[in-house]
Design a protein around this motif. Structure first.
Motif, PDB file in Angstrom:
ATOM      1  N   TYR A  33       0.854  -1.190   0.000  1.00 31.87           N
ATOM      2  CA  TYR A  33       0.000   0.000   0.000  1.00 31.87           C
ATOM      3  C   TYR A  33       0.888   1.238   0.000  1.00 31.87           C
ATOM      4  CZ  TYR A  33      -3.942  -2.972   1.357  1.00 31.87           C
ATOM      5  OH  TYR A  33      -4.919  -3.934   1.388  1.00 31.87           O
ATOM      6  N   ILE A  52       1.590   4.649   1.416  1.00 33.04           N
ATOM      7  CA  ILE A  52       1.199   5.360   2.638  1.00 33.04           C
ATOM      8  C   ILE A  52       2.063   6.615   2.813  1.00 33.04           C
ATOM      9  CG2 ILE A  52       0.303   3.340   3.865  1.00 33.04           C
ATOM     10  CD1 ILE A  52       3.089   3.439   5.399  1.00 33.04           C
ATOM     11  N   LEU A  91       3.927   0.328   2.284  1.00 33.01           N
ATOM     12  CA  LEU A  91       3.759  -0.598   3.399  1.00 33.01           C
ATOM     13  C   LEU A  91       3.470  -1.974   2.787  1.00 33.01           C
ATOM     14  CD1 LEU A  91       1.893  -0.172   6.665  1.00 33.01           C
ATOM     15  CD2 LEU A  91       1.385  -2.159   5.298  1.00 33.01           C
ATOM     16  N   ALA A 148       1.999  -5.050   3.200  1.00 36.19           N
ATOM     17  CA  ALA A 148       1.066  -5.808   4.056  1.00 36.19           C
ATOM     18  C   ALA A 148       1.282  -7.303   3.861  1.00 36.19           C
ATOM     19  CB  ALA A 148      -0.370  -5.434   3.705  1.00 36.19           C
ATOM     20  N   GLU A 179       0.015 -11.912  14.633  1.00 35.62           N
ATOM     21  CA  GLU A 179      -0.542 -10.845  15.467  1.00 35.62           C
ATOM     22  C   GLU A 179      -1.260  -9.817  14.601  1.00 35.62           C
ATOM     23  OE1 GLU A 179       3.431  -8.264  16.412  1.00 35.62           O
ATOM     24  OE2 GLU A 179       3.362 -10.266  17.212  1.00 35.62           O
ATOM     25  N   SER A 180      -1.928  -8.890  15.268  1.00 32.63           N
ATOM     26  CA  SER A 180      -2.693  -7.862  14.569  1.00 32.63           C
ATOM     27  C   SER A 180      -1.793  -7.085  13.599  1.00 32.63           C
ATOM     28  CB  SER A 180      -3.273  -6.921  15.633  1.00 32.63           C
ATOM     29  OG  SER A 180      -4.144  -6.056  15.026  1.00 32.63           O
ATOM     30  N   GLY A 181      -2.274  -6.909  12.384  1.00 38.14           N
ATOM     31  CA  GLY A 181      -1.513  -6.151  11.387  1.00 38.14           C
ATOM     32  C   GLY A 181      -0.489  -6.972  10.626  1.00 38.14           C
ATOM     33  N   SER A 182      -0.465  -8.303  10.844  1.00 40.62           N
ATOM     34  CA  SER A 182       0.557  -9.123  10.171  1.00 40.62           C
ATOM     35  C   SER A 182       0.205  -9.439   8.718  1.00 40.62           C
ATOM     36  CB  SER A 182       0.811 -10.416  10.957  1.00 40.62           C
ATOM     37  OG  SER A 182      -0.393 -11.121  11.133  1.00 40.62           O
ATOM     38  N   GLY A 183      -1.016  -9.114   8.284  1.00 45.51           N
ATOM     39  CA  GLY A 183      -1.363  -9.305   6.869  1.00 45.51           C
ATOM     40  C   GLY A 183      -2.331 -10.450   6.603  1.00 45.51           C
ATOM     41  N   LYS A 184      -2.912 -11.029   7.668  1.00 45.96           N
ATOM     42  CA  LYS A 184      -3.798 -12.195   7.513  1.00 45.96           C
ATOM     43  C   LYS A 184      -5.020 -11.861   6.650  1.00 45.96           C
ATOM     44  CE  LYS A 184      -4.524 -12.550  11.994  1.00 45.96           C
ATOM     45  NZ  LYS A 184      -3.831 -11.320  12.456  1.00 45.96           N
ATOM     46  N   THR A 185      -5.716 -10.782   7.048  1.00 44.13           N
ATOM     47  CA  THR A 185      -6.933 -10.415   6.313  1.00 44.13           C
ATOM     48  C   THR A 185      -6.603 -10.031   4.880  1.00 44.13           C
ATOM     49  OG1 THR A 185      -8.102  -9.773   8.288  1.00 44.13           O
ATOM     50  CG2 THR A 185      -8.847  -8.734   6.257  1.00 44.13           C
ATOM     51  N   THR A 186      -5.462  -9.383   4.681  1.00 48.14           N
ATOM     52  CA  THR A 186      -5.084  -8.992   3.317  1.00 48.14           C
ATOM     53  C   THR A 186      -4.919 -10.242   2.453  1.00 48.14           C
ATOM     54  OG1 THR A 186      -4.004  -7.048   4.222  1.00 48.14           O
ATOM     55  CG2 THR A 186      -3.466  -7.615   1.951  1.00 48.14           C
ATOM     56  N   GLU A 192     -11.368 -15.023  11.144  1.00 50.23           N
ATOM     57  CA  GLU A 192     -11.744 -14.770  12.562  1.00 50.23           C
ATOM     58  C   GLU A 192     -13.225 -15.066  12.775  1.00 50.23           C
ATOM     59  OE1 GLU A 192      -9.607 -14.019  14.865  1.00 50.23           O
ATOM     60  OE2 GLU A 192      -7.958 -12.890  13.988  1.00 50.23           O
TER      61      GLU A 192
HETATM   62  N1  LIG Z   1      -6.295  -0.189   2.483  1.00 55.75           N
HETATM   63  C1  LIG Z   1      -5.168  -0.122   3.194  1.00 55.75           C
HETATM   64  N2  LIG Z   1      -4.335   0.940   3.058  1.00 55.75           N
HETATM   65  C2  LIG Z   1      -3.166   0.999   3.755  1.00 55.75           C
HETATM   66  N3  LIG Z   1      -2.758   0.059   4.628  1.00 55.75           N
HETATM   67  C3  LIG Z   1      -3.556  -1.012   4.807  1.00 55.75           C
HETATM   68  C4  LIG Z   1      -4.794  -1.158   4.113  1.00 55.75           C
HETATM   69  N4  LIG Z   1      -5.367  -2.336   4.500  1.00 55.75           N
HETATM   70  C5  LIG Z   1      -4.516  -2.888   5.392  1.00 55.75           C
HETATM   71  N5  LIG Z   1      -3.438  -2.095   5.583  1.00 55.75           N
HETATM   72  C6  LIG Z   1      -2.287  -2.358   6.472  1.00 55.75           C
HETATM   73  O1  LIG Z   1      -1.761  -3.620   6.102  1.00 55.75           O
HETATM   74  C7  LIG Z   1      -1.288  -4.318   7.254  1.00 55.75           C
HETATM   75  C8  LIG Z   1      -1.931  -5.685   7.313  1.00 55.75           C
HETATM   76  O2  LIG Z   1      -3.335  -5.507   7.583  1.00 55.75           O
HETATM   77  P1  LIG Z   1      -4.312  -6.760   7.776  1.00 55.75           P
HETATM   78  O3  LIG Z   1      -5.686  -6.235   7.996  1.00 55.75           O
HETATM   79  O4  LIG Z   1      -4.113  -7.703   6.652  1.00 55.75           O
HETATM   80  O5  LIG Z   1      -3.730  -7.407   9.113  1.00 55.75           O
HETATM   81  P2  LIG Z   1      -4.328  -8.575  10.035  1.00 55.75           P
HETATM   82  O6  LIG Z   1      -3.205  -9.511  10.317  1.00 55.75           O
HETATM   83  O7  LIG Z   1      -5.541  -9.164   9.405  1.00 55.75           O
HETATM   84  O8  LIG Z   1      -4.713  -7.778  11.336  1.00 55.75           O
HETATM   85  P3  LIG Z   1      -5.939  -8.005  12.394  1.00 55.75           P
HETATM   86  O9  LIG Z   1      -5.665  -9.308  13.083  1.00 55.75           O
HETATM   87  O10 LIG Z   1      -5.809  -6.830  13.304  1.00 55.75           O
HETATM   88  O11 LIG Z   1      -7.203  -8.015  11.586  1.00 55.75           O
HETATM   89  C9  LIG Z   1      -1.593  -3.440   8.444  1.00 55.75           C
HETATM   90  O12 LIG Z   1      -0.437  -2.706   8.767  1.00 55.75           O
HETATM   91  C10 LIG Z   1      -2.685  -2.513   7.934  1.00 55.75           C
HETATM   92  O13 LIG Z   1      -2.653  -1.280   8.595  1.00 55.75           O
END
Ligand SMILES: Nc1ncnc2c1ncn2[C@@H]1O[C@H](COP(=O)(O)OP(=O)(O)OP(=O)(O)O)[C@@H](O)[C@H]1O
Length: 306
Positions: free
Chosen positions: A11, A13, A21, A23, A42-49, A173
């Motif tokens: 992304y 940023i 960034l 992800a 952990e939170s923000g590690s990129g799982k949802t992406t 989740e």
């Molecule tokens: N549209 C976006 N624009 C910029 N950064 C993004 C965007 N979507 C996600 N990110 C960043 O990408 C990284 C991974 O996000 P992601 O949601 O995949 O993490 P996650 O592991 O699923 O976290 P969580 O467990 O908190 O849901 C994070 O740093 C998030 O801030």
């Protein structure tokens, strides 16, 4: 089979979007048929992406995803892909329109995918699928979403995917909003559906849920895979310092929980180094350009110290 190959999502940023960034950063893994794979981090590690990339809700920066031999970016008619690959998310309530009865989600599947199916025959299929996911159709059909529990709604989303004949679920989740006993019911349901041919990418930050549910486990940190392999091997013989730290951080009953993470002297992770370098007690100049490599059958680790 679903194969993720060198997948990256960056992304833009910062001011004027000049910084990147990552992800998801050059991630590769496979999910075989009839397999549940946990994606833990952990939170923000990129799982949802990663889940969104598999569901084609966002486009990769580079890399590809192959589903049963076809690059998913080449599906011109996305319906063709969604018939087999479906996503279920954390909040079941947000997946329903509160003004329509539950029946509507099943009717929409018929309209979209089986328009020639006769209504009565379709309702017969709906009822038997509702029974398959452990619910009583009489207590479900005709109800509004607010009249059902979160666990029932989450099961009905699984039923909807089954009615479409989905073969692959991205489960992001899906039980984190449910109480403990409902959670275990949903996990057992996923395990029983796997035995009937479903594959699942089970996204969670909860190690114990991953251990209970999955055949394989991916440990993700800041968009990169640290460790990957058979769940029993990753949990019983963790090799990456990050995996070890995660497992040591799981609270156990009757023991005061202190997070004994060994943070090395304050340092930054230089470009090209293992993403965990700045937190790793073992980190040194060898931790550059570390690739995921096989250490035993079905067990891979990205650590220069292993
Ligand atoms: N549209 C976006 N624009 C910029 N950064 C993004 C965007 N979507 C996600 N990110 C960043 O990408 C990284 C991974 O996000 P992601 O949601 O995949 O993490 P996650 O592991 O699923 O976290 P969580 O467990 O908190 O849901 C994070 O740093 C998030 O801030």
């Amino acid at each position: 089979m679903l194969e993720v190959i060198n997948l990256t999502k960056a992304y833009n940023i910062g001011a004027f979007g000049k910084e990147k960034l990552y992800a998801v950063d050059n991630v590769s893994f496979k999910i075989e048929d009839n397999e549940i794979v946990s994606l833990i981090g952990e939170s923000g590690s990129g799982k949802t992406t990663i889940g969104k990339l598999i569901l084609r809700l966002t486009k990769p920066t580079s890399g590809k995803i192959i589903y049963n031999g076809t690059d998913i970016s080449t599906f011109k008619n996305i319906k063709e892909y969604y018939r087999y690959v479906q996503g279920i998310f954390q909040d079941p309530f947000s997946s329903y329109n509160p003004i329509f009865k539950i029946d509507r989600i099943f009717e929409m599947v018929r309209e979209e995918f089986y328009p020639s199916e006769n209504h009565d025959k379709w309702m017969g299929k709906v009822e038997s699928t509702i029974k398959d996911i452990g619910l009583n159709p009489k207590e479900i059909i005709g109800k509004f979403p607010h009249q059902l529990s979160g666990g029932q709604l989450q099961r009905l989303l699984i039923a909807r995917a089954l009615l479409m004949n989905a073969k692959f679920l991205v489960a992001d989740e899906i039980i984190s909003m449910l109480d403990a006993s409902t959670r275990i019911d949903i996990l057992n349901l996923l395990i029983s559906l796997k035995e009937k041919g479903l594959s699942v990418l089970f996204i969670t930050h909860d190690l114990s849920l991953g251990y209970y549910t999955s055949d394989k486990t991916i440990i993700l940190y800041r968009g990169s895979i640290m460790e990957y392999g058979d769940t029993v091997k990753v949990f019983n013989n963790p090799l990456h310092p990050y995996t070890k730290m995660l497992l040591e951080s799981v609270p156990t009953t009757h023991k005061k929980w202190t997070r004994e993470e060994l943070i090395a002297e304050s340092r930054r992770t230089p470009p090209g180094y293992c993403k965990y370098y700045d937190r790793c007690p073992l980190g040194d100049s060898n931790c550059k350009n570390v690739e995921l490599r096989q250490v035993e059958d079905n067990h891979f680790v990205a650590c220069a110290k292993v």
